[in-house]
Design a protein around this motif. Structure first.
Motif, PDB file in Angstrom:
ATOM      1  N   THR A   1       0.824  -1.208   0.000  1.00  0.00           N
ATOM      2  CA  THR A   1       0.000   0.000   0.000  1.00  0.00           C
ATOM      3  C   THR A   1       0.859   1.259   0.000  1.00  0.00           C
ATOM      4  O   THR A   1       0.537   2.248  -0.686  1.00  0.00           O
ATOM      5  CB  THR A   1      -0.931   0.012   1.229  1.00  0.00           C
ATOM      6  OG1 THR A   1      -1.518  -1.272   1.395  1.00  0.00           O
ATOM      7  CG2 THR A   1      -2.018   1.049   1.076  1.00  0.00           C
ATOM      8  N   ALA A   2       1.946   1.241   0.745  1.00  0.00           N
ATOM      9  CA  ALA A   2       2.796   2.434   0.869  1.00  0.00           C
ATOM     10  C   ALA A   2       3.441   2.852  -0.454  1.00  0.00           C
ATOM     11  O   ALA A   2       3.345   4.020  -0.838  1.00  0.00           O
ATOM     12  CB  ALA A   2       3.846   2.212   1.950  1.00  0.00           C
TER      13      ALA A   2
ATOM     14  N   ILE B   1      -4.719  -5.178  10.838  1.00  0.00           N
ATOM     15  CA  ILE B   1      -5.155  -3.843  10.446  1.00  0.00           C
ATOM     16  C   ILE B   1      -4.450  -2.738  11.241  1.00  0.00           C
ATOM     17  O   ILE B   1      -3.936  -1.774  10.668  1.00  0.00           O
ATOM     18  CB  ILE B   1      -6.687  -3.701  10.601  1.00  0.00           C
ATOM     19  CG1 ILE B   1      -7.410  -4.701   9.691  1.00  0.00           C
ATOM     20  CG2 ILE B   1      -7.125  -2.275  10.290  1.00  0.00           C
ATOM     21  CD1 ILE B   1      -7.261  -4.462   8.228  1.00  0.00           C
ATOM     22  N   GLY B   2      -4.420  -2.867  12.570  1.00  0.00           N
ATOM     23  CA  GLY B   2      -3.804  -1.822  13.402  1.00  0.00           C
ATOM     24  C   GLY B   2      -2.341  -1.582  13.064  1.00  0.00           C
ATOM     25  O   GLY B   2      -1.945  -0.443  12.787  1.00  0.00           O
ATOM     26  N   PRO B   3      -1.496  -2.620  13.087  1.00  0.00           N
ATOM     27  CA  PRO B   3      -0.090  -2.418  12.730  1.00  0.00           C
ATOM     28  C   PRO B   3       0.091  -1.901  11.316  1.00  0.00           C
ATOM     29  O   PRO B   3       0.979  -1.065  11.065  1.00  0.00           O
ATOM     30  CB  PRO B   3       0.505  -3.821  12.882  1.00  0.00           C
ATOM     31  CG  PRO B   3      -0.382  -4.518  13.861  1.00  0.00           C
ATOM     32  CD  PRO B   3      -1.747  -3.989  13.589  1.00  0.00           C
TER      33      PRO B   3
ATOM     34  N   ASP C   1      -3.750   9.963  -0.780  1.00  0.00           N
ATOM     35  CA  ASP C   1      -4.626   9.631   0.332  1.00  0.00           C
ATOM     36  C   ASP C   1      -4.752   8.106   0.334  1.00  0.00           C
ATOM     37  O   ASP C   1      -5.272   7.521  -0.623  1.00  0.00           O
ATOM     38  CB  ASP C   1      -5.987  10.292   0.108  1.00  0.00           C
ATOM     39  CG  ASP C   1      -7.000   9.931   1.181  1.00  0.00           C
ATOM     40  OD1 ASP C   1      -6.581   9.498   2.270  1.00  0.00           O
ATOM     41  OD2 ASP C   1      -8.208  10.068   0.918  1.00  0.00           O
ATOM     42  N   ALA C   2      -4.250   7.447   1.371  1.00  0.00           N
ATOM     43  CA  ALA C   2      -4.239   5.985   1.413  1.00  0.00           C
ATOM     44  C   ALA C   2      -4.800   5.510   2.740  1.00  0.00           C
ATOM     45  O   ALA C   2      -4.577   6.127   3.785  1.00  0.00           O
ATOM     46  CB  ALA C   2      -2.820   5.454   1.226  1.00  0.00           C
TER      47      ALA C   2
ATOM     48  N   LEU D   1       1.702   2.436   7.701  1.00  0.00           N
ATOM     49  CA  LEU D   1       1.374   3.266   6.539  1.00  0.00           C
ATOM     50  C   LEU D   1       1.394   4.747   6.898  1.00  0.00           C
ATOM     51  O   LEU D   1       1.922   5.572   6.136  1.00  0.00           O
ATOM     52  CB  LEU D   1       0.001   2.862   6.004  1.00  0.00           C
ATOM     53  CG  LEU D   1      -0.489   3.601   4.772  1.00  0.00           C
ATOM     54  CD1 LEU D   1       0.412   3.329   3.575  1.00  0.00           C
ATOM     55  CD2 LEU D   1      -1.937   3.187   4.446  1.00  0.00           C
ATOM     56  N   ALA D   2       0.849   5.086   8.050  1.00  0.00           N
ATOM     57  CA  ALA D   2       0.824   6.487   8.471  1.00  0.00           C
ATOM     58  C   ALA D   2       2.233   7.047   8.598  1.00  0.00           C
ATOM     59  O   ALA D   2       2.481   8.228   8.332  1.00  0.00           O
ATOM     60  CB  ALA D   2       0.077   6.617   9.795  1.00  0.00           C
TER      61      ALA D   2
END
Length: 202
Positions: A78-79, A101-103, A118-119, A108-109
């Motif tokens: 995704t990154a 999902i959390g990690p 915007d991802a 990604l952030a």
């Protein structure tokens, strides 16, 4: 500079800007520089860097595009997709394993900046493959192995859209033009299975 040369340069820059260690659990981080898949728990893996590069090269992401990253896992694909799309683009990652999902969101952030799209990474909904509500997509990347190409995903490609998906240990690239789809094959790969809910209707 030709489109192909420019695309290769952008791809190398996107991958260089994505620190693989960020997308790994603590235990395998010391192996991040090795060109092989690494475990991220819950029977999932962080894909081999060469495989990620090859798939992204086939996908040929352009700035400003809308991309679906199906089987986002750790966010490792995704990154760079967000960087390839640029600030005018959009990337939607979808993952079925709630524990990841959390990690993945945190990793990604940590890679987002003014040059990225915007991802986001979403938890998959039962009975739904991908994120149909945000279709059509210019590009679809599937990082899990299917038994056959899901027609529902082909239907979500925009005109001129491209999908790269491993199918029965092969790597087809599908390109949609109107109602027609052209398919080419690009090597042999192994992935974790694509989980398709038997009640998938959309």
């Amino acid at each position: 500079m030709s489109h192909r040369a420019g695309g290769e340069r952008r791809l190398e820059e996107a991958l260089a800007a994505t620190d693989r260690r960020r997308f790994l659990p603590e235990e395998p981080r010391g192996l991040a520089g090795e060109d092989r898949p690494l475990p991220i728990g819950h029977d999932q893996t962080n894909s081999q860097p060469t495989t990620v590069r090859n798939m992204l090269a086939l996908l040929d992401v352009r700035p400003g595009q809308r991309v679906l990253d199906l089987g986002a896992g750790s966010g490792w694909t995704t990154a760079p997709l967000a960087r390839l799309c640029g600030p005018e683009g959009r990337v939607i990652g979808v993952e079925r394993r709630a524990e990841l999902i959390g990690p993945a969101r945190a990793a990604l952030a940590g890679t987002a900046d003014a040059g990225t799209a915007d991802a986001e990474i979403r938890l998959a909904h039962p009975g739904v493959l991908g994120a149909p509500q945000d279709a059509p997509y210019d590009r679809i990347l599937v990082s899990a192995q299917a038994d056959a190409v899901p027609e529902s995903l082909v239907a979500r490609l925009a005109d001129g859209g491209v999908m790269v998906i491993p199918v029965r240990e092969r790597m087809p690239r599908l390109e949609r033009h109107g109602e027609g789809v052209t398919v080419s094959e690009h090597g042999a790969y192994l992935f974790v299975p694509l989980v398709e809910d038997p009640q998938t209707t959309r």
